[in-house]
Design an enzyme around this catalytic site. Sequence first.
Site, mmCIF file in Angstrom:
data_model
loop_
_atom_site.group_PDB
_atom_site.id
_atom_site.type_symbol
_atom_site.label_atom_id
_atom_site.label_comp_id
_atom_site.label_asym_id
_atom_site.label_seq_id
_atom_site.Cartn_x
_atom_site.Cartn_y
_atom_site.Cartn_z
ATOM 1 N N LYS A 43 0.412 -0.841 0.247
ATOM 2 C CA LYS A 43 -0.167 -0.076 0.006
ATOM 3 C C LYS A 43 0.967 1.394 -0.242
ATOM 4 O O LYS A 43 2.166 1.247 0.455
ATOM 5 C CB LYS A 43 -0.885 0.079 1.563
ATOM 6 C CG LYS A 43 -1.305 -1.049 1.744
ATOM 7 C CD LYS A 43 -2.710 -1.548 2.842
ATOM 8 C CE LYS A 43 -2.563 -2.436 3.557
ATOM 9 N NZ LYS A 43 -1.883 -3.494 4.212
ATOM 10 N N HIS B 30 -3.247 3.509 1.002
ATOM 11 C CA HIS B 30 -3.558 3.059 2.578
ATOM 12 C C HIS B 30 -4.867 4.005 3.543
ATOM 13 O O HIS B 30 -5.592 2.537 3.940
ATOM 14 C CB HIS B 30 -2.501 3.487 3.238
ATOM 15 C CG HIS B 30 -2.154 2.183 4.160
ATOM 16 N ND1 HIS B 30 -0.950 1.968 4.072
ATOM 17 C CD2 HIS B 30 -2.928 1.612 4.893
ATOM 18 C CE1 HIS B 30 -0.944 0.861 5.473
ATOM 19 N NE2 HIS B 30 -2.236 1.151 5.810
#
Length: 275
Positions: free
Chosen positions: A77, A110
């Site tokens: 991420k 994220h």
Amino acid sequence: MQYSEEKVILNNGSYMPSIGFGTSLIEGKECILNVKQALEAGYRHIDTASAYENESYIGEAIKESNIPREEIFITSKVWKDSMGYEKTIESFNKSLQNLGLDYIDLYLIHWPRNNDKNLNIETWRALEDLYKQGKVKAIGVSNFLKHHLDIILDNCEIVPMVDQLEIHPGLTRKETVKFCKENNIVVEAWAPLGKGKMLQNEKLVEIAEKYNKSVAQICIKWCLQNGIVPLPKTTNWNRMLENKDVFDFLILDEDIDFINSMSFFAGSDMDPNKS
Ligand code: A2P
């Protein structure tokens, strides 16, 4: 989402193993050992992030496992401070290098940025380009609620394949999960055991006893039966095995409904609306 015991199919036709292994907060040699053990226990889906600062250890574990690359599904991420088109590409390349891989299976944003929606859109554009270049096999988001996803869907060429959310009993993210299902976005659950805080809950203990299973297994199976991919985390070998051993029973609808209706009682304090 189409769901089988072993894997789910993403909206681009690729497969993802239906239980992943979470790796946040494990670093260094402990991380190498932990991930090697998880691979030995049969996990083929490892979830990391640049923010976990453990990608190089995970890369080392994969290398030492001698399992063919194509048999392992790796997620990473892009962190909040690396968002924006150029910085995302840079961060992705760093992750790739740290992992020692030439592609990543799933790459996610994220956290959404609440104070700058264009940053979410620009970051998504970078993920789309990485996907088109074949450097990542699937792309998605993490901690995006319905209103964050709305902005992406209104501005994207490629619909996200995944949204990874904190989900466990008491935190079902109902509206976002429904929206994801309607848009063919697979939902993953981080902290499916509520960071371990679910395990003493009296109601869950009662349900677990009824099936002769542990509360952890109930939480994991509850995710699966709701069509959600759980990413449990453990540093313990026996619990690695236990958390995967969930395919020999089914939770009855009445118990699934009961768990779905539980009020919030524990979890993390991380709020997607405050990121
Ligand atoms: P441990 O590493 O000692 O097993 P989550 O996946 O929701 O973040 O929860 C992780 C926490 O739950 C960790 O503290 C982990 O501790 C604990 N845990 C993971 N699996 C189990 C299990 N099967 N039984 C009891 N605790 C577990």
